[in-house]
Design a protein around this motif. Structure first.
Motif, short mmCIF file in Angstrom:
data_model
loop_
_atom_site.label_atom_id
_atom_site.label_comp_id
_atom_site.label_asym_id
_atom_site.label_seq_id
_atom_site.Cartn_x
_atom_site.Cartn_y
_atom_site.Cartn_z
N THR A 195 -1.26 -2.66 -9.28
CA THR A 195 -2.45 -3.20 -8.62
C THR A 195 -3.05 -2.16 -7.67
O THR A 195 -4.28 -1.97 -7.63
N THR A 238 -6.70 -0.44 -8.27
CA THR A 238 -7.76 -0.51 -7.25
C THR A 238 -8.30 0.88 -6.95
O THR A 238 -9.52 1.11 -6.87
N GLU A 254 -10.35 2.06 -9.87
CA GLU A 254 -11.65 1.35 -9.91
C GLU A 254 -12.63 1.97 -8.92
O GLU A 254 -13.80 2.17 -9.22
N GLN A 255 -12.13 2.24 -7.70
CA GLN A 255 -13.00 2.81 -6.67
C GLN A 255 -13.48 4.21 -7.07
O GLN A 255 -14.65 4.56 -6.89
#
Lengths: 320, 320
Positions: B35, B39, B42-43
């Motif tokens: 996770t 994240t 994704e950023q």
């Protein structure tokens, strides 16, 4: 990066050793020069992509890559590299990559979902021979191979310069370049009120960005400094736009036989072009003005610039 | 190659500084690890591709690039780079590029001329939203940007290693990798007598080559030597094939909701898969065997290999 010379590299070296240096002004024969370079590029392209399993995709890639054409992009790359003091060997892998990228853009551009063209360079388009699925993949294969080829085959150039070349190639073909130009071109289809600004955006991106990359990458490979690269970029942008204006004019004035592709497409599609905005005579004048400005950028190179000067003239004088 | 740090690079550095080193075995929480990495990726992906003119193409590229997914490929790249002693910062541009390439392959694969899929990751496919022409160009844009991004954004890695990464990426996606696998897959469509050898060729190329590139590129960026790269390649090839076997099993056993894409497609298409050749139980056993072999390659790394070991297990245990 490579200690051992690959078969492709040794082939490039043998081919390049057959080349003479640019001749002096009084002797320079552009037609012979272009033919010689074109032959060299054809041989390097043929060697760059051997047929292997799964043969179908290599056949499809080779079908379009080796379909002829003037090879103006690779020749520009080689000539610029030599102009700034580099060699043909240094630039040949990038010259081939530029043609792979150009070929990819033609294959995808010809697809039914795009321009839906049946003929290209006087031959059936890739998807008409191999099917749409293979044509899409052949384009993807050529695009990725172009980068791999530059990264693995470039010899005698510092790695950070090769990285700069890859960055320029990527930018020239992506959304900031060719792809972006294509998108605006598609958006402008069927519109009769396209502005001169939009038309120039389309051309400076759809064809201009890659032509500029040919010259800039040749310059980087040959070891040019920032000032030289900027000067040669301006040369390239000017001949790129002139090239497109001449293309638009030829679409109206040339025959299908001369072009090797469907003629009069712009008129039939009621497409906004430079001739439709300016008329044919003014378009010719603008193209000549751009070529004059391009040539002025090369003034301080003296006789070494003869090939690039001649190529600039060739662009406005060509009939197909 | 770059003296100044770009906004994207500083963003990657800030994001990466929030990450902890891999935890010790007794404490390691794979779910939290994935996770956290997801994240971060994704950023970085969001920051990698700002919206600019012509917006439509950037929107189309972002639509598919930011459509979610497990981000297993970038996570593998980051984890391998750290395993061999590198940092997240070194590998993040390549991790993003791997996801751009993967996304390109999905966009083109979903086209009507290819698999003709309407849904992907629970959302409409790119061409259903933007049209086929834009979807083709969005794929081309992502593919070329991937190479540009690695070449311009990679920091603190010697240029010749970045060139090796670009060569590996190009090979993984081209006719010698993903594209070659796609072609053989297309050729095998509708055939009920596809051999195990052909099926394995398809998978080791269509999905395996890029997964292997994730691991190998992470290793190169982190400064691994040839022996390490070979060992990690074997890890990657094994989890790649296991991943595909599990995918084939899930196509039969999972629901459309779980998969986020059309389920049971292979059965409907009477496609030869590992379960159709071996049965489901034997397929599960083969996948577990491959995972065991993959994990054995990492034995001498000790606790530092915990993330890659856990990812290997995750592949066989996943339900979508």
């Amino acid at each position: 990066m490579h200690v051992n010379i690959t078969p492709i590299q040794s082939c490039i070296m043998v081919l390049a050793s057959e080349i003479n240096s640019p001749l002096e002004s009084s002797q320079f024969d552009l037609s012979a020069y272009l033919t010689q370079r074109q032959t060299l590029v054809e041989q390097a392209l043929d060697a760059s992509l051997p047929l292997t399993y799964p043969e179908k995709i290599y056949e499809a890639m080779r079908y379009s890559l080796l379909a002829g054409g003037k090879r103006l992009r690779p020749i520009l790359c080689l000539a610029t590299c030599e102009l700034v003091g580099g060699t043909v060997e240094m630039a040949m892998p990038t010259a081939c990559a530029l043609e792979m990228i150009h070929t990819m853009s033609l294959i995808h551009d010809d697809l039914p979902a795009m321009d839906n063209d049946d003929y290209r360079r006087g031959k059936l388009t890739n998807h008409k021979v191999y099917g749409e699925d293979i044509a899409i993949l052949a384009g993807d294969g050529l695009l990725s191979y172009a980068f791999e080829f530059v990264a693995t085959q470039t010899l005698n150039v510092p790695a950070h310069q090769v990285l700069q070349v890859i960055a320029r190639l990527g930018r020239a073909v992506g959304a900031a370049g060719l792809v972006g130009g294509q998108v605006v071109d598609l958006d402008s289809e069927g519109l009769t009120d396209v502005s001169e600004e939009t038309l120039t955006f389309i051309h400076t991106h759809k064809t201009g960005a890659l032509l500029e990359a040919c010259v800039v990458c040749g310059a980087i490979l040959g070891g040019a400094d920032e000032t030289e690269i900027e000067r040669l970029s301006r040369y390239a942008r000017n001949i790129g736009l002139a090239f497109q204006i001449v293309d638009d004019i030829l679409d109206i004035t040339a025959t299908q036989e001369e072009l090797g592709k469907t003629a009069g497409k712009d008129l039939t599609a009621q497409k906004v072009t430079y001739p439709s905005l300016w008329g044919i005579e003014e378009s010719k004048r603008q193209a000549q003005q751009l070529i004059a400005e391009a040539k002025a950028e090369l003034s301080h190179y003296g006789d070494r610039a003869i090939p690039l000067l001649a190529i600039a003239d060739f662009i406005t004088n060509r009939t197909h």
